[in-house]
Design an enzyme around this catalytic site. Structure first.
Site, PDB file in Angstrom:
ATOM      1  N   ASP A 294       0.824  -1.196   0.000  1.00  0.00           N
ATOM      2  CA  ASP A 294       0.000   0.000   0.000  1.00  0.00           C
ATOM      3  C   ASP A 294       0.863   1.252   0.000  1.00  0.00           C
ATOM      4  OD1 ASP A 294      -2.854  -1.001   0.271  1.00  0.00           O
ATOM      5  OD2 ASP A 294      -1.877  -2.074   1.901  1.00  0.00           O
TER       6      ASP A 294
ATOM      7  N   LYS B 220      -0.681  -5.059   4.354  1.00  0.00           N
ATOM      8  CA  LYS B 220      -1.579  -5.725   5.296  1.00  0.00           C
ATOM      9  C   LYS B 220      -0.807  -6.286   6.494  1.00  0.00           C
ATOM     10  CE  LYS B 220      -5.144  -8.618   6.507  1.00  0.00           C
ATOM     11  NZ  LYS B 220      -6.567  -8.388   6.681  1.00  0.00           N
TER      12      LYS B 220
END
Length: 275
Positions: free
Chosen positions: A186, A197
């Site tokens: 991300d 995550k």
């Protein structure tokens, strides 16, 4: 004041639990298209300033939203906004295809790939390898508490890719059975750390201990041009089980030293010197 159609997309992004940074960037670009088709002149310019502030705040961990707002200029020219938003959407699609082609070259006949969560870039690598006729297996976590891994398992099943689904707690047990690890991201920070995550760091540690090469797939718009790993805000979402509060940070930080390479549309980058 942002139009209701744009507000609706912002709320959709805040509520999303499964899809990641690439999808959020795509919806963000679509919000810019809507904005430029509804407003013009000074009204558009004011709305762009507001969206530049609000879009990254939806999920400040994700570099893609921040980079999207840097890509779209603050202007009263609606046609320029539309052009830039459409260009960004094109970049998203082309980057994913390139990552699939580059990353699939790392997967060899008989390999066992281990992954965590559901990354669309990782899926593209697996899909491309399968389309080239490579026979391999995937070990994937269920990825609690939102269970993105179950969605990935369903997609792998459609492609006829062999897989084994495990609980997150078994990462350490199964890492040694893999020949390569592939995860998404991300945010790739300025100092080369990988924000992904929660559980990604644990997988990286297990792979390091077992001599399994650990690769990250990330479009270049996920590279943050300014923030270092200790400056990234890691979101925590409320979560409870049987009446007890459970700590639930959405992301963790994997230091660059555990990463063999970052697969981007520009090639495989070696952190931190090539970030």
């Amino acid at each position: 004041m942002l139009p209701p159609q744009v507000r609706s997309i912002l709320e959709e992004l805040r509520a999303e639990r499964i899809r990641g940074a690439s999808w959020m960037a795509k919806r963000g670009a679509e919000a810019y298209l809507i904005l430029a088709n509804l407003l013009e002149g000074e009204e558009l310019k004011k709305a762009l300033i507001e969206l530049k502030r609000e879009l990254p705040a939806v999920n400040p961990t994700m570099a893609s939203l921040y980079n999207l707002t840097r890509f779209i200029p603050i202007t009263d020219d609606a046609s320029l906004v539309i052009s830039r938003a459409e260009e960004f959407l094109h970049l998203i699609d082309e980057a994913k295809k390139a990552i699939g082609n580059i990353g699939s070259e790392l997967i060899e006949e008989g390999d066992t790939v281990i992954t965590h969560s559901f990354s669309s870039a990782v899926f593209e690598v697996l899909r491309t390898a399968r389309s080239r006729g490579v026979d391999f297996k995937v070990i994937l976590t269920e990825s609690a508490p939102d269970y993105e891994g179950i969605i990935l398992a369903s997609e792998l099943e459609k492609l006829g890719i062999k897989f084994e689904l495990i609980t997150d707690a078994q990462l350490g047990l199964f890492a040694g059975k893999a020949t390569i690890a592939l995860v998404g991201a991300d945010n790739i920070t300025k100092d080369g750390a990988v924000i992904n995550k929660a559980g990604t760091y644990l997988l990286a540690l297990a792979c390091h201990d077992n001599g399994v090469p650990f690769y990250v797939t990330a479009e270049s718009f996920k590279l943050h041009p300014e923030l270092r790993s200790d400056e990234v805000e890691i979101l925590e979402r409320p979560y409870a089980r049987q009446g007890y509060r459970v700590r639930n940070f959405l992301f963790d930080v994997t230091p660059w030293k555990y990463v063999r390479g970052i697969i981007t549309e520009l090639g495989i980058l070696v952190p931190p010197r090539e970030i």
